[in-house]
Every structure is written in C-alpha cells, then in structure tokens.
Motif scaffolding. Structure first.
Motif, PDB file in Angstrom:
ATOM      1  N   VAL A 113      57.199 100.405  44.928  1.00  0.00           N
ATOM      2  CA  VAL A 113      56.356 101.512  44.655  1.00  0.00           C
ATOM      3  C   VAL A 113      55.638 101.412  43.251  1.00  0.00           C
ATOM      4  N   ARG A 114      56.451 100.658  42.316  1.00  0.00           N
ATOM      5  CA  ARG A 114      55.441 100.231  41.177  1.00  0.00           C
ATOM      6  C   ARG A 114      54.722  99.069  41.000  1.00  0.00           C
ATOM      7  N   ASN A 115      54.557  98.407  42.206  1.00  0.00           N
ATOM      8  CA  ASN A 115      53.701  97.106  42.332  1.00  0.00           C
ATOM      9  C   ASN A 115      54.380  96.045  41.177  1.00  0.00           C
ATOM     10  N   LEU A 116      55.676  95.903  41.397  1.00  0.00           N
ATOM     11  CA  LEU A 116      56.487  94.945  40.391  1.00  0.00           C
ATOM     12  C   LEU A 116      56.956  93.770  41.182  1.00  0.00           C
ATOM     13  N   VAL A 117      57.165  92.453  40.574  1.00  0.00           N
ATOM     14  CA  VAL A 117      57.609  91.688  41.354  1.00  0.00           C
ATOM     15  C   VAL A 117      58.626  90.915  40.282  1.00  0.00           C
ATOM     16  N   ALA A 118      59.997  90.739  40.974  1.00  0.00           N
ATOM     17  CA  ALA A 118      60.926  90.179  40.200  1.00  0.00           C
ATOM     18  C   ALA A 118      60.828  88.528  40.838  1.00  0.00           C
ATOM     19  N   ILE A 119      61.090  87.640  39.889  1.00  0.00           N
ATOM     20  CA  ILE A 119      61.012  86.140  39.994  1.00  0.00           C
ATOM     21  C   ILE A 119      62.271  85.763  39.341  1.00  0.00           C
ATOM     22  N   SER A 120      62.742  84.772  40.215  1.00  0.00           N
ATOM     23  CA  SER A 120      64.010  84.068  39.660  1.00  0.00           C
ATOM     24  C   SER A 120      63.719  82.657  40.049  1.00  0.00           C
ATOM     25  N   ALA A 121      63.781  81.702  38.959  1.00  0.00           N
ATOM     26  CA  ALA A 121      63.873  80.352  39.031  1.00  0.00           C
ATOM     27  C   ALA A 121      64.723  79.635  38.457  1.00  0.00           C
ATOM     28  N   LYS A 122      65.326  78.558  39.243  1.00  0.00           N
ATOM     29  CA  LYS A 122      66.292  77.526  38.617  1.00  0.00           C
ATOM     30  C   LYS A 122      66.130  76.273  39.027  1.00  0.00           C
ATOM     31  N   LYS A 123      66.741  75.208  38.156  1.00  0.00           N
ATOM     32  CA  LYS A 123      66.801  74.078  38.421  1.00  0.00           C
ATOM     33  C   LYS A 123      68.031  73.455  38.125  1.00  0.00           C
ATOM     34  N   ARG A 124      68.932  72.713  38.769  1.00  0.00           N
ATOM     35  CA  ARG A 124      70.271  72.050  38.301  1.00  0.00           C
ATOM     36  C   ARG A 124      69.973  70.592  38.132  1.00  0.00           C
ATOM     37  N   ILE A 125      70.312  70.380  36.616  1.00  0.00           N
ATOM     38  CA  ILE A 125      70.455  69.043  36.212  1.00  0.00           C
ATOM     39  C   ILE A 125      71.399  68.475  35.322  1.00  0.00           C
ATOM     40  N   GLY A 126      71.874  67.436  35.028  1.00  0.00           N
ATOM     41  CA  GLY A 126      72.774  67.075  34.327  1.00  0.00           C
ATOM     42  C   GLY A 126      72.637  65.888  33.481  1.00  0.00           C
ATOM     43  N   LEU A 127      73.111  65.824  32.193  1.00  0.00           N
ATOM     44  CA  LEU A 127      72.697  64.817  31.311  1.00  0.00           C
ATOM     45  C   LEU A 127      73.890  64.204  30.784  1.00  0.00           C
ATOM     46  N   ALA A 128      74.274  62.992  31.257  1.00  0.00           N
ATOM     47  CA  ALA A 128      75.212  62.185  30.632  1.00  0.00           C
ATOM     48  C   ALA A 128      75.025  61.099  29.754  1.00  0.00           C
ATOM     49  N   VAL A 129      75.659  61.241  28.646  1.00  0.00           N
ATOM     50  CA  VAL A 129      75.680  60.514  27.371  1.00  0.00           C
ATOM     51  C   VAL A 129      76.506  59.330  27.431  1.00  0.00           C
ATOM     52  N   LYS A 130      76.169  58.262  27.883  1.00  0.00           N
ATOM     53  CA  LYS A 130      76.978  57.081  28.067  1.00  0.00           C
ATOM     54  C   LYS A 130      76.898  56.212  26.874  1.00  0.00           C
ATOM     55  N   GLN A 131      76.159  56.240  25.784  1.00  0.00           N
ATOM     56  CA  GLN A 131      76.276  55.327  24.611  1.00  0.00           C
ATOM     57  C   GLN A 131      75.821  56.321  23.599  1.00  0.00           C
ATOM     58  N   PRO A 132      76.870  56.928  22.935  1.00  0.00           N
ATOM     59  CA  PRO A 132      76.289  58.105  22.163  1.00  0.00           C
ATOM     60  C   PRO A 132      76.008  57.327  20.614  1.00  0.00           C
ATOM     61  N   LEU A 133      76.251  56.040  20.414  1.00  0.00           N
ATOM     62  CA  LEU A 133      76.024  55.534  19.301  1.00  0.00           C
ATOM     63  C   LEU A 133      74.519  55.028  19.344  1.00  0.00           C
ATOM     64  N   ALA A 134      73.713  54.977  20.421  1.00  0.00           N
ATOM     65  CA  ALA A 134      72.382  54.824  20.562  1.00  0.00           C
ATOM     66  C   ALA A 134      71.702  56.088  20.089  1.00  0.00           C
ATOM     67  N   LEU A 135      72.200  57.258  19.674  1.00  0.00           N
ATOM     68  CA  LEU A 135      71.595  58.380  19.139  1.00  0.00           C
ATOM     69  C   LEU A 135      71.987  58.606  17.724  1.00  0.00           C
ATOM     70  N   THR A 136      71.187  59.319  16.930  1.00  0.00           N
ATOM     71  CA  THR A 136      71.708  59.747  15.585  1.00  0.00           C
ATOM     72  C   THR A 136      70.987  61.203  15.142  1.00  0.00           C
ATOM     73  N   MET A 137      71.742  61.841  14.472  1.00  0.00           N
ATOM     74  CA  MET A 137      71.230  63.277  13.993  1.00  0.00           C
ATOM     75  C   MET A 137      70.393  63.060  12.737  1.00  0.00           C
ATOM     76  N   THR A 138      69.312  63.724  12.562  1.00  0.00           N
ATOM     77  CA  THR A 138      68.455  63.803  11.345  1.00  0.00           C
ATOM     78  C   THR A 138      68.591  65.262  10.885  1.00  0.00           C
ATOM     79  N   ILE A 139      68.524  65.229   9.430  1.00  0.00           N
ATOM     80  CA  ILE A 139      68.751  66.646   8.891  1.00  0.00           C
ATOM     81  C   ILE A 139      67.486  66.606   8.208  1.00  0.00           C
ATOM     82  N   SER A 140      66.687  68.092   8.185  1.00  0.00           N
ATOM     83  CA  SER A 140      65.598  68.309   7.302  1.00  0.00           C
ATOM     84  C   SER A 140      65.955  68.266   5.667  1.00  0.00           C
ATOM     85  N   GLU A 141      64.939  68.133   5.087  1.00  0.00           N
ATOM     86  CA  GLU A 141      64.979  68.325   3.405  1.00  0.00           C
ATOM     87  C   GLU A 141      65.418  69.812   3.411  1.00  0.00           C
ATOM     88  N   THR A 142      64.917  70.696   4.149  1.00  0.00           N
ATOM     89  CA  THR A 142      65.114  71.996   3.632  1.00  0.00           C
ATOM     90  C   THR A 142      66.615  72.534   3.934  1.00  0.00           C
TER      91      THR A 142
END
Length: 76
Positions: free
Chosen positions: A36-65
């Motif tokens: 009646v109010r001319n509205l539309v509900a939209i639902s969207a989803k995507k299923r993905i997974g992230l497997a970190v197999k070699q965590p030592l290949a990544l590093t965390m950076t911290i800003s100067e702030t």
C-alpha cells in the motif's frame, strides 16, 4: 579491527577465500503495509569463508595516532 590499525602481507600465500554459494537477492512487497505504501524490502546475502593458513605472512600496522595517544586511538 580498530580504525587506526591495518593488516598487510602476502595475502595469496597467507589465506584462501572460499566462495560457499552465489549471492542471493530477495525482493518483496508482502511485509505489513509495504504494498500500500509502495515500499520494497530487499534481502541480500553471500556466504564466504576465509581460511588463514600461514598467519606469519601477515603483519599488523599501527597508526601514529595510536602511538601518540597511548593506545587509546583517535577516539579514545
């Protein structure tokens, strides 16, 4: 992850992204008085997974702030 931090590294060596299924998008006008109010509900989803197999290949950076505020970040 906080806004003043980032993760960098060799992502191709460190992690694998698994796509579980294609994106699903559903559109409906059948909720309450949406039709009646001319509205539309939209639902969207995507299923993905992230497997970190070699965590030592990544590093965390911290800003100067973060360092200048004693670890409280820009908003702390």
């Amino acid at each position: 992850m906080a806004a003043d931090k980032s993760r960098v590294g060799n992502l191709q060596m460190a992690a694998t992204l698994y796509d579980r299924w294609a994106a699903q998008v559903k559109v409906s006008t059948e909720h309450a008085d949406f039709f009646v109010r001319n509205l539309v509900a939209i639902s969207a989803k995507k299923r993905i997974g992230l497997a970190v197999k070699q965590p030592l290949a990544l590093t965390m950076t911290i800003s100067e702030t973060w360092l200048n505020t004693g670890g409280r970040g820009a908003w702390g």
